[in-house]
Scaffold this motif. Structure first.
Motif, PDB file in Angstrom:
ATOM      1  N   SER A  82       0.828  -1.204   0.000  1.00  0.00           N
ATOM      2  CA  SER A  82       0.000   0.000   0.000  1.00  0.00           C
ATOM      3  C   SER A  82       0.865   1.258   0.000  1.00  0.00           C
ATOM      4  O   SER A  82       0.525   2.252  -0.639  1.00  0.00           O
ATOM      5  N   THR A  83       1.995   1.215   0.704  1.00  0.00           N
ATOM      6  CA  THR A  83       2.922   2.350   0.690  1.00  0.00           C
ATOM      7  C   THR A  83       3.490   2.561  -0.706  1.00  0.00           C
ATOM      8  O   THR A  83       3.603   3.693  -1.194  1.00  0.00           O
ATOM      9  N   GLN A  84       3.845   1.466  -1.354  1.00  0.00           N
ATOM     10  CA  GLN A  84       4.323   1.557  -2.736  1.00  0.00           C
ATOM     11  C   GLN A  84       3.215   2.092  -3.637  1.00  0.00           C
ATOM     12  O   GLN A  84       3.476   2.877  -4.561  1.00  0.00           O
ATOM     13  N   GLY A  85       1.971   1.697  -3.360  1.00  0.00           N
ATOM     14  CA  GLY A  85       0.838   2.204  -4.121  1.00  0.00           C
ATOM     15  C   GLY A  85       0.700   3.711  -4.007  1.00  0.00           C
ATOM     16  O   GLY A  85       0.359   4.389  -4.978  1.00  0.00           O
ATOM     17  N   VAL A  86       0.976   4.249  -2.819  1.00  0.00           N
ATOM     18  CA  VAL A  86       0.924   5.702  -2.626  1.00  0.00           C
ATOM     19  C   VAL A  86       2.029   6.383  -3.431  1.00  0.00           C
ATOM     20  O   VAL A  86       1.799   7.400  -4.091  1.00  0.00           O
ATOM     21  N   ARG A  87       3.229   5.823  -3.390  1.00  0.00           N
ATOM     22  CA  ARG A  87       4.352   6.433  -4.114  1.00  0.00           C
ATOM     23  C   ARG A  87       4.119   6.390  -5.622  1.00  0.00           C
ATOM     24  O   ARG A  87       4.365   7.365  -6.331  1.00  0.00           O
ATOM     25  N   PHE A  88       3.641   5.259  -6.123  1.00  0.00           N
ATOM     26  CA  PHE A  88       3.361   5.149  -7.550  1.00  0.00           C
ATOM     27  C   PHE A  88       2.191   6.050  -7.935  1.00  0.00           C
ATOM     28  O   PHE A  88       2.192   6.673  -8.996  1.00  0.00           O
ATOM     29  N   GLY A  89       1.177   6.111  -7.082  1.00  0.00           N
ATOM     30  CA  GLY A  89       0.032   6.975  -7.361  1.00  0.00           C
ATOM     31  C   GLY A  89       0.423   8.440  -7.403  1.00  0.00           C
ATOM     32  O   GLY A  89      -0.059   9.206  -8.244  1.00  0.00           O
ATOM     33  N   THR A  90       1.304   8.837  -6.497  1.00  0.00           N
ATOM     34  CA  THR A  90       1.800  10.221  -6.485  1.00  0.00           C
ATOM     35  C   THR A  90       2.496  10.550  -7.797  1.00  0.00           C
ATOM     36  O   THR A  90       2.262  11.603  -8.406  1.00  0.00           O
ATOM     37  N   ALA A  91       3.351   9.625  -8.260  1.00  0.00           N
ATOM     38  CA  ALA A  91       4.061   9.829  -9.526  1.00  0.00           C
ATOM     39  C   ALA A  91       3.088   9.909 -10.701  1.00  0.00           C
ATOM     40  O   ALA A  91       3.245  10.736 -11.607  1.00  0.00           O
ATOM     41  N   LEU A  92       2.070   9.072 -10.666  1.00  0.00           N
ATOM     42  CA  LEU A  92       1.083   9.026 -11.746  1.00  0.00           C
ATOM     43  C   LEU A  92       0.324  10.344 -11.846  1.00  0.00           C
ATOM     44  O   LEU A  92       0.132  10.897 -12.939  1.00  0.00           O
ATOM     45  N   PHE A  93      -0.085  10.888 -10.713  1.00  0.00           N
ATOM     46  CA  PHE A  93      -0.840  12.137 -10.730  1.00  0.00           C
ATOM     47  C   PHE A  93       0.062  13.343 -10.995  1.00  0.00           C
ATOM     48  O   PHE A  93      -0.387  14.338 -11.559  1.00  0.00           O
ATOM     49  N   ASN A  94       1.326  13.256 -10.598  1.00  0.00           N
ATOM     50  CA  ASN A  94       2.262  14.326 -10.972  1.00  0.00           C
ATOM     51  C   ASN A  94       2.419  14.370 -12.487  1.00  0.00           C
ATOM     52  O   ASN A  94       2.551  15.448 -13.080  1.00  0.00           O
ATOM     53  N   PHE A  95       2.402  13.205 -13.116  1.00  0.00           N
ATOM     54  CA  PHE A  95       2.458  13.123 -14.578  1.00  0.00           C
ATOM     55  C   PHE A  95       1.229  13.805 -15.189  1.00  0.00           C
ATOM     56  O   PHE A  95       1.336  14.553 -16.169  1.00  0.00           O
ATOM     57  N   ALA A  96       0.064  13.566 -14.602  1.00  0.00           N
ATOM     58  CA  ALA A  96      -1.171  14.183 -15.095  1.00  0.00           C
ATOM     59  C   ALA A  96      -1.133  15.696 -14.953  1.00  0.00           C
ATOM     60  O   ALA A  96      -1.669  16.427 -15.790  1.00  0.00           O
ATOM     61  N   ILE A  97      -0.475  16.174 -13.902  1.00  0.00           N
ATOM     62  CA  ILE A  97      -0.403  17.612 -13.644  1.00  0.00           C
ATOM     63  C   ILE A  97       0.687  18.281 -14.491  1.00  0.00           C
ATOM     64  O   ILE A  97       0.430  19.256 -15.192  1.00  0.00           O
ATOM     65  N   ASP A  98       1.896  17.720 -14.432  1.00  0.00           N
ATOM     66  CA  ASP A  98       3.056  18.386 -15.037  1.00  0.00           C
ATOM     67  C   ASP A  98       3.178  18.147 -16.543  1.00  0.00           C
ATOM     68  O   ASP A  98       3.567  19.057 -17.289  1.00  0.00           O
ATOM     69  N   GLN A  99       2.874  16.935 -16.984  1.00  0.00           N
ATOM     70  CA  GLN A  99       3.059  16.597 -18.391  1.00  0.00           C
ATOM     71  C   GLN A  99       1.776  16.774 -19.213  1.00  0.00           C
ATOM     72  O   GLN A  99       1.813  17.315 -20.318  1.00  0.00           O
ATOM     73  N   LEU A 100       0.654  16.299 -18.699  1.00  0.00           N
ATOM     74  CA  LEU A 100      -0.598  16.342 -19.468  1.00  0.00           C
ATOM     75  C   LEU A 100      -1.430  17.581 -19.173  1.00  0.00           C
ATOM     76  O   LEU A 100      -2.338  17.907 -19.937  1.00  0.00           O
ATOM     77  N   GLU A 101      -1.142  18.251 -18.045  1.00  0.00           N
ATOM     78  CA  GLU A 101      -1.878  19.453 -17.632  1.00  0.00           C
ATOM     79  C   GLU A 101      -3.378  19.181 -17.540  1.00  0.00           C
ATOM     80  O   GLU A 101      -4.211  19.984 -17.970  1.00  0.00           O
ATOM     81  N   LEU A 102      -3.710  18.032 -16.958  1.00  0.00           N
ATOM     82  CA  LEU A 102      -5.116  17.647 -16.802  1.00  0.00           C
ATOM     83  C   LEU A 102      -5.675  18.043 -15.441  1.00  0.00           C
ATOM     84  O   LEU A 102      -6.890  18.133 -15.274  1.00  0.00           O
ATOM     85  N   LEU A 103      -4.795  18.256 -14.483  1.00  0.00           N
ATOM     86  CA  LEU A 103      -5.223  18.572 -13.123  1.00  0.00           C
ATOM     87  C   LEU A 103      -4.370  19.707 -12.573  1.00  0.00           C
ATOM     88  O   LEU A 103      -3.291  20.000 -13.097  1.00  0.00           O
ATOM     89  N   ASP A 104      -4.846  20.316 -11.501  1.00  0.00           N
ATOM     90  CA  ASP A 104      -4.028  21.311 -10.818  1.00  0.00           C
ATOM     91  C   ASP A 104      -3.785  20.922  -9.363  1.00  0.00           C
ATOM     92  O   ASP A 104      -3.229  21.694  -8.590  1.00  0.00           O
ATOM     93  N   PRO A 161      -4.282  14.477  -5.422  1.00  0.00           N
ATOM     94  CA  PRO A 161      -4.990  13.981  -4.237  1.00  0.00           C
ATOM     95  C   PRO A 161      -4.104  13.172  -3.303  1.00  0.00           C
ATOM     96  O   PRO A 161      -4.424  12.994  -2.128  1.00  0.00           O
ATOM     97  N   PHE A 162      -2.966  12.689  -3.810  1.00  0.00           N
ATOM     98  CA  PHE A 162      -2.056  11.905  -2.975  1.00  0.00           C
ATOM     99  C   PHE A 162      -1.258  12.774  -2.010  1.00  0.00           C
ATOM    100  O   PHE A 162      -0.535  12.248  -1.162  1.00  0.00           O
ATOM    101  N   ARG A 163      -1.420  14.091  -2.122  1.00  0.00           N
ATOM    102  CA  ARG A 163      -0.756  14.990  -1.163  1.00  0.00           C
ATOM    103  C   ARG A 163      -1.269  14.759   0.251  1.00  0.00           C
ATOM    104  O   ARG A 163      -0.621  15.178   1.214  1.00  0.00           O
ATOM    105  N   VAL A 164      -2.407  14.099   0.379  1.00  0.00           N
ATOM    106  CA  VAL A 164      -2.951  13.795   1.703  1.00  0.00           C
ATOM    107  C   VAL A 164      -1.991  12.926   2.509  1.00  0.00           C
ATOM    108  O   VAL A 164      -2.040  12.904   3.743  1.00  0.00           O
ATOM    109  N   PHE A 165      -1.086  12.221   1.820  1.00  0.00           N
ATOM    110  CA  PHE A 165      -0.134  11.342   2.506  1.00  0.00           C
ATOM    111  C   PHE A 165       1.221  12.007   2.739  1.00  0.00           C
ATOM    112  O   PHE A 165       2.117  11.375   3.302  1.00  0.00           O
ATOM    113  N   LYS A 166       1.368  13.253   2.326  1.00  0.00           N
ATOM    114  CA  LYS A 166       2.676  13.903   2.380  1.00  0.00           C
ATOM    115  C   LYS A 166       3.232  13.916   3.803  1.00  0.00           C
ATOM    116  O   LYS A 166       2.580  14.355   4.743  1.00  0.00           O
ATOM    117  N   GLY A 167       4.472  13.423   3.943  1.00  0.00           N
ATOM    118  CA  GLY A 167       5.158  13.422   5.230  1.00  0.00           C
ATOM    119  C   GLY A 167       4.656  12.397   6.221  1.00  0.00           C
ATOM    120  O   GLY A 167       5.062  12.402   7.387  1.00  0.00           O
TER     121      GLY A 167
END
Length: 204
Positions: free
Chosen positions: A134-156, A159-165
């Motif tokens: 599940s921890t790996q799932g959070v890390r992979f999910g964070t990377a996936l959504f960063n891709f959506a934000i930074d590369q595809l510009e689909l989101l701003d 949601p995985f920031r809820v796990f930050k720190g």
């Protein structure tokens, strides 16, 4: 010269609505704006916005596919092996969200699923609780959504920031025993305890 235009048709438009629209048109004319051209421009803008929103409304599964294609297009070293692990983890840990539009995935829902994995789900390979997965799932999910934000510009937002720190490193993760392993440990401790008592009583 004068300009004629159709405000609408009854009963689709009431008299009050027609009067309101006429007032709006007069206001536009006073500003030197052609009401017909204004309406056409607004319709085009609305259609373009709707098309843009529809293009953004991709599911987690579709986002994963695009991420995978992007990663494999710049393949380095063990990218293929890594992506298999990445895809498997996302599909397992976040299966509840796999066909949901990414815009609708909320941090609180991710946290609920994460806590469920940590408390009830077990690894099919080891039979142990699955906090590492599940921890790996959070890390992979964070990377996936960063891709959506930074590369595809689909989101701003991610949601995985809820796990930050809040995640432990793999070195800090809790180790669990299977029931069989726990029995062996208890038996070993019992034997050690019995042996210590024997030595204390008989001196050897």
């Amino acid at each position: 010269g004068s300009m004629r235009t159709t405000l609408g048709r009854w009963p689709e438009m009431t008299l009050d609505q027609a009067e309101e629209k006429a007032r709006h048109y007069r206001s536009l004319l006073d500003q030197g704006i052609n009401p017909k051209e204004y309406d056409e421009r607004r319709k085009k803008e609305a259609a373009a916005k709707a098309e843009e929103e529809e293009a953004k409304a991709i599911t987690l599964r579709q986002l994963l596919e695009r991420y995978q294609r992007n990663a494999l297009s710049i393949e380095r070293g063990d990218t293929t092996h890594y992506m298999k692990q990445f895809k498997s983890t996302i599909e397992n840990v976040w299966s509840r969200f796999i066909d949901i539009p990414i815009q609708d995935i909320q941090g609180r829902h991710l946290r609920e699923e994460f806590e469920y994995w940590n408390s009830q789900r077990v690894s099919p390979r080891t039979g142990k609780p699955a906090p590492t997965m599940s921890t790996q799932g959070v890390r992979f999910g964070t990377a996936l959504f960063n891709f959506a934000i930074d590369q595809l510009e689909l989101l701003d937002r991610n949601p995985f920031r809820v796990f930050k720190g809040q995640l432990k490193s793999s070195r800090e993760s809790t180790a669990y025993l299977t029931p069989k392993e726990a029995v062996k440990v208890i038996d070993t401790l019992t034997m050690i305890s019995d042996h210590s008592q024997w030595i204390e009583q008989y001196g050897f």
